[in-house]
Design a protein around this motif. Structure first.
Motif, short mmCIF file in Angstrom:
data_model
loop_
_atom_site.label_atom_id
_atom_site.label_comp_id
_atom_site.label_asym_id
_atom_site.label_seq_id
_atom_site.Cartn_x
_atom_site.Cartn_y
_atom_site.Cartn_z
N VAL A 295 28.65 70.00 29.83
CA VAL A 295 27.45 70.38 30.55
C VAL A 295 27.66 70.15 32.05
O VAL A 295 28.06 69.07 32.47
CB VAL A 295 26.22 69.58 30.07
N LYS A 296 27.37 71.19 32.82
CA LYS A 296 27.48 71.13 34.27
C LYS A 296 26.10 71.35 34.88
O LYS A 296 25.34 72.19 34.40
CB LYS A 296 28.46 72.20 34.76
N VAL A 297 25.78 70.60 35.93
CA VAL A 297 24.52 70.77 36.66
C VAL A 297 24.79 71.64 37.87
O VAL A 297 25.67 71.33 38.69
CB VAL A 297 23.94 69.42 37.10
N ALA A 298 24.06 72.74 38.00
CA ALA A 298 24.23 73.62 39.16
C ALA A 298 23.93 72.86 40.46
O ALA A 298 23.07 71.97 40.49
CB ALA A 298 23.32 74.83 39.04
N ARG A 299 24.63 73.21 41.52
CA ARG A 299 24.48 72.51 42.80
C ARG A 299 23.46 73.16 43.72
O ARG A 299 23.12 72.60 44.76
CB ARG A 299 25.82 72.43 43.52
N VAL B 32 20.39 76.51 30.69
CA VAL B 32 19.09 75.94 30.34
C VAL B 32 18.28 75.74 31.62
O VAL B 32 18.74 75.09 32.57
CB VAL B 32 19.26 74.58 29.61
N LEU B 33 17.08 76.29 31.63
CA LEU B 33 16.13 76.14 32.72
C LEU B 33 14.94 75.34 32.20
O LEU B 33 14.51 75.53 31.06
CB LEU B 33 15.66 77.50 33.22
N TYR B 34 14.33 74.54 33.06
CA TYR B 34 13.24 73.68 32.62
C TYR B 34 12.40 73.25 33.82
O TYR B 34 12.84 73.31 34.97
CB TYR B 34 13.80 72.43 31.90
N THR B 35 11.18 72.82 33.55
CA THR B 35 10.31 72.31 34.61
C THR B 35 10.24 70.79 34.54
O THR B 35 10.69 70.17 33.56
CB THR B 35 8.89 72.90 34.50
N TYR C 16 11.84 60.91 29.99
CA TYR C 16 12.84 61.61 29.18
C TYR C 16 14.13 61.76 29.97
O TYR C 16 15.21 61.41 29.48
CB TYR C 16 12.28 62.97 28.76
N GLY C 17 14.05 62.30 31.18
CA GLY C 17 15.17 62.29 32.11
C GLY C 17 16.21 63.38 31.90
O GLY C 17 16.37 63.93 30.81
N GLN C 18 16.93 63.67 32.98
CA GLN C 18 17.94 64.71 32.95
C GLN C 18 19.14 64.31 32.09
O GLN C 18 19.75 65.16 31.44
CB GLN C 18 18.40 65.06 34.36
N GLU C 19 19.50 63.03 32.09
CA GLU C 19 20.67 62.59 31.33
C GLU C 19 20.48 62.80 29.84
O GLU C 19 21.39 63.25 29.13
CB GLU C 19 21.01 61.13 31.64
N ARG C 20 19.26 62.49 29.33
CA ARG C 20 19.00 62.72 27.91
C ARG C 20 19.01 64.22 27.61
O ARG C 20 19.53 64.66 26.58
CB ARG C 20 17.67 62.10 27.50
N LEU C 21 18.44 65.00 28.53
CA LEU C 21 18.45 66.45 28.35
C LEU C 21 19.89 66.98 28.32
O LEU C 21 20.24 67.81 27.46
CB LEU C 21 17.66 67.13 29.46
N LYS C 22 20.74 66.52 29.22
CA LYS C 22 22.14 66.94 29.25
C LYS C 22 22.83 66.63 27.92
O LYS C 22 23.60 67.44 27.41
CB LYS C 22 22.87 66.27 30.41
N ALA D 62 25.13 76.65 18.87
CA ALA D 62 23.81 77.08 18.39
C ALA D 62 23.35 78.32 19.16
O ALA D 62 23.74 78.54 20.31
CB ALA D 62 22.79 75.96 18.55
N ASP D 63 22.49 79.14 18.53
CA ASP D 63 21.95 80.28 19.25
C ASP D 63 20.84 79.82 20.20
O ASP D 63 20.43 78.65 20.18
CB ASP D 63 21.47 81.38 18.30
N ALA D 64 20.35 80.73 21.06
CA ALA D 64 19.40 80.35 22.11
C ALA D 64 18.11 79.77 21.54
O ALA D 64 17.60 78.76 22.02
CB ALA D 64 19.09 81.57 22.99
N ASP D 65 17.58 80.40 20.51
CA ASP D 65 16.31 79.92 19.97
C ASP D 65 16.48 78.57 19.29
O ASP D 65 15.61 77.69 19.41
CB ASP D 65 15.74 80.94 18.98
N ARG D 66 17.57 78.38 18.58
CA ARG D 66 17.81 77.09 17.93
C ARG D 66 17.99 75.99 18.97
O ARG D 66 17.50 74.87 18.82
CB ARG D 66 19.05 77.18 17.02
N MET D 67 18.70 76.29 20.07
CA MET D 67 18.85 75.32 21.16
C MET D 67 17.49 74.91 21.69
O MET D 67 17.21 73.73 21.87
CB MET D 67 19.70 75.91 22.28
N LYS D 68 16.64 75.91 21.95
CA LYS D 68 15.30 75.62 22.47
C LYS D 68 14.52 74.73 21.51
O LYS D 68 13.93 73.72 21.91
CB LYS D 68 14.54 76.93 22.71
N GLN D 69 14.53 75.09 20.24
CA GLN D 69 13.78 74.32 19.25
C GLN D 69 14.31 72.89 19.13
O GLN D 69 13.52 71.94 18.99
CB GLN D 69 13.84 75.03 17.88
N ASN D 70 15.62 72.71 19.19
CA ASN D 70 16.19 71.38 19.07
C ASN D 70 15.86 70.50 20.27
O ASN D 70 15.63 69.29 20.13
CB ASN D 70 17.71 71.46 18.87
N ILE D 71 15.86 71.10 21.46
CA ILE D 71 15.49 70.34 22.66
C ILE D 71 14.03 69.91 22.58
O ILE D 71 13.68 68.75 22.85
CB ILE D 71 15.75 71.17 23.93
#
Length: 241
Positions: free
Chosen positions: A133-137, A166-169, A183-189, A198-207
């Motif tokens: 996982v890379k964080v955009a600069r 992955v985009l998020y607010t 929750y924090g960015q590190e846990r999200l990463k 995983a496919d896009a929808d499964r990723m979203k649901q798991n997050i």
């Protein structure tokens, strides 16, 4: 400019992408938004934004910014010019209301596999590739704070099949759990990293499931919006569910 594709639970398959997103307001309505705007047969914009505040006031401002965004893309679809113009035309409206808005704009070329990113005060996207996982600069000042947009410019990435974005607010990463811990960015990463394959929808649901586990017993204080984009090929057939 072509169609605007938006709405909770929408799964878009186009431009060699599979995209799934949702927005969960803290109140009846909220100031978060996301949508996908087709520009031509090879290019699509993905945007996520957050207008300061919650409820009906923020929702009205959000709809104004969304309308202006579509017009800015129609006039000049270069990502940096879109954000500059949007800051000019939307900034006055935001300042009149004593508000500002954060926004992250992505432009994806489905033939070249090129992703261009411009940021206006928003959390940077996460990019998942080969289990890393890379964080955009890309960084920038939120819309409405300055008369002229100030930012780091356009950041570009070339995505391969299987890569995800992955985009998020802030309502997601600032959600509170036990002991007022965020929750924090590190846990999200980490949960994003575990979604490799995983496919896009499964990723979203798991997050979202992990977020629910973390915040169980604690009320939602801010709007939560999440968008997952996954590359499934270059210039794929258009379609949706």
């Amino acid at each position: 400019m072509g169609e605007v594709i938006t709405g909770n639970g929408k799964i878009l398959r186009a431009y060699g992408l599979e995209v799934s997103g949702c927005s969960l307001p803290a109140e009846q309505v909220g100031g978060d938004f996301f949508e996908f705007i087709s520009c031509d047969e090879r290019t699509v914009f993905a945007v996520i934004g957050d207008v300061m505040g919650k409820g009906f006031h923020a929702a009205r401002l959000m709809e104004t910014i969304r309308h202006m965004l579509r017009e800015c893309i129609r006039i000049n679809p270069h990502p940096l010019e879109v954000v500059r113009r949007l800051n000019r035309v939307g900034g006055d409206e935001l300042r009149k209301c004593g508000a500002f808005a954060t926004l992250c704009l992505l432009c994806y070329d489905g033939i070249a596999g090129r992703l261009s990113c411009v940021n206006a005060g928003h959390h940077p996207p996460l990019l998942l590739s080969d289990g890393k996982v890379k964080v955009a600069r890309c960084r920038g000042v939120a819309l409405g704070l300055l008369e002229d947009y100030l930012g780091s410019g356009v950041e570009e990435f070339f995505l391969a099949d299987g890569d995800a974005v992955v985009l998020y607010t802030d309502g997601l990463v600032e959600a509170c759990g036990p002991g007022e811990q965020r929750y924090g960015q590190e846990r999200l990463k980490e949960i994003v990293r575990l979604q490799n394959g995983a496919d896009a929808d499964r990723m979203k649901q798991n997050i979202l499931s992990d977020l629910e586990t973390f915040t169980r017993g604690f009320s939602q204080k801010d709007d939560v919006t999440l968008v997952v984009m996954k590359v499934t090929g270059k210039g794929g057939e258009r379609g949706g569910d």
